[in-house]
Design a protein around this motif. Sequence first.
Motif, PDB file in Angstrom:
ATOM      1  N   TYR A   1      53.495  32.777 -25.329  1.00 37.57           N
ATOM      2  CA  TYR A   1      54.953  32.835 -25.212  1.00 37.57           C
ATOM      3  C   TYR A   1      55.370  33.959 -24.279  1.00 37.57           C
ATOM      4  O   TYR A   1      54.726  35.026 -24.230  1.00 37.57           O
ATOM      5  N   TRP A   2      56.458  33.650 -23.526  1.00 37.19           N
ATOM      6  CA  TRP A   2      57.121  34.648 -22.686  1.00 37.19           C
ATOM      7  C   TRP A   2      58.565  34.783 -23.165  1.00 37.19           C
ATOM      8  O   TRP A   2      59.242  33.778 -23.420  1.00 37.19           O
ATOM      9  N   ARG A   3      58.996  35.973 -23.281  1.00 39.66           N
ATOM     10  CA  ARG A   3      60.397  36.220 -23.666  1.00 39.66           C
ATOM     11  C   ARG A   3      61.013  37.104 -22.599  1.00 39.66           C
ATOM     12  O   ARG A   3      60.603  38.252 -22.416  1.00 39.66           O
TER      13      ARG A   3
ATOM     14  N   MET B   1      60.890  28.232 -31.686  1.00 40.57           N
ATOM     15  CA  MET B   1      61.106  29.357 -30.767  1.00 40.57           C
ATOM     16  C   MET B   1      62.589  29.444 -30.422  1.00 40.57           C
ATOM     17  O   MET B   1      63.355  28.484 -30.630  1.00 40.57           O
TER      18      MET B   1
ATOM     19  N   LEU C   1      65.747  32.036 -24.381  1.00 41.44           N
ATOM     20  CA  LEU C   1      65.059  33.314 -24.218  1.00 41.44           C
ATOM     21  C   LEU C   1      63.534  33.171 -24.156  1.00 41.44           C
ATOM     22  O   LEU C   1      62.876  33.927 -23.457  1.00 41.44           O
ATOM     23  N   THR C   2      62.986  32.217 -24.877  1.00 45.93           N
ATOM     24  CA  THR C   2      61.528  32.110 -25.027  1.00 45.93           C
ATOM     25  C   THR C   2      61.006  30.892 -24.287  1.00 45.93           C
ATOM     26  O   THR C   2      61.582  29.803 -24.362  1.00 45.93           O
TER      27      THR C   2
ATOM     28  N   TYR D   1      57.132  28.850 -23.508  1.00 46.52           N
ATOM     29  CA  TYR D   1      55.750  28.805 -24.009  1.00 46.52           C
ATOM     30  C   TYR D   1      54.917  27.856 -23.150  1.00 46.52           C
ATOM     31  O   TYR D   1      55.444  26.974 -22.465  1.00 46.52           O
TER      32      TYR D   1
END
Length: 363
Positions: free
Chosen positions: A71-73, A89, A93-94, A96
């Motif tokens: 995951y990237w936020r 998620m 904002l998130t 994946y």
Amino acid sequence: MTKSTSRLKGRREERRYMKLKGDGGIGSARWRWRWSIMASASNTEILVPLAIGGANLGILHQVPEGHVGVYWRGGALLKTTSSPGFHLMIPFLTHYEPIQVTIQTDQVKDIPCGTKGGVMIYFEKIEVVNRLRKDHVYDTILNFGVSYDKTWIYDKIHHEINQFCSVNSLQEVYIDKFDQIDDMMKDAIQRDCTRYAPGIEIIGVRVTKATIPKSIARNYEIMEEERTKVLIAVERQKVVEKEAETQKKKAVTEAEKDAHVSKIYMEQRLMEKESNKRQQEIENEIYLSREKSLTDASYYRIVQEAVANKLRLTPEYLEMKFIESIANNSKTYFGEKIPNMILGQRLFGNVVAKISKADDDQP
């Protein structure tokens, strides 16, 4: 909207999404769709697109089996990973991506390289069997991104193949060292991965035969044909030598067999001669013993007869025999000296008696 109508529309949108995904490629689609299942009060299933234009709007997502979710936020990679299954998620904002952690095979195609002699050849396909360890997913993705395999497998294969070709001739690349390329590539890639990306495990490398210019390939075919002819001639010679050796061994075996049989026959004849000799010796011993016994018996008989005669031939006995002989004689004698003849006979008997007596008197 009925349940069947909603499902039909959902399948149409899904086919549209797959088409968009195929056109743009994995990881770089212009339009990405996320679907979530929402139930209304009447239990009517409605498929709603929740990601448009590359923006992650999905709340529910699925991680396939054999993968982990990263995951990237806000563009920053999170240390949190998820296991296979459904997960939630935060939309907007998130973001994946599913990362495969099982064994996979990457195919690197159309790899050009130039040999030491300047001949350009191509490897049509090289397969690299590899795996990303689950406990190294975060560090690998953090350092090399989702396309880590492009850096450490695709680009690395091109580099190592060109390094190998540049220091070897066409003969070595195409024939002499071809059976070593698999292990050399595997060791080279694994060595650098262990140093810089320890989560990547290279399990095996399979290299296909290189494609060379047709003129050179024809020369190799001619060489192979000549080599085949030579091998055939050598094998034929070996067969002839083997047949000659077989015949020689057969002749030696026959000679040894004849010699052995002759030896057996000779020993048999010698044994027969020895047996006949022994039999003759036994017969001779029996004959000698019998003749000796007969001789001893004859001697004993003669001696005993002599002793008996000595005891029996007394003067009185002789005179009696004389008188009996005269009495039994039926012959008639005529002449003037008949009394003298009788007297002479008596005188002869007396002489015999004296001789017998003289023998008895001797000590």
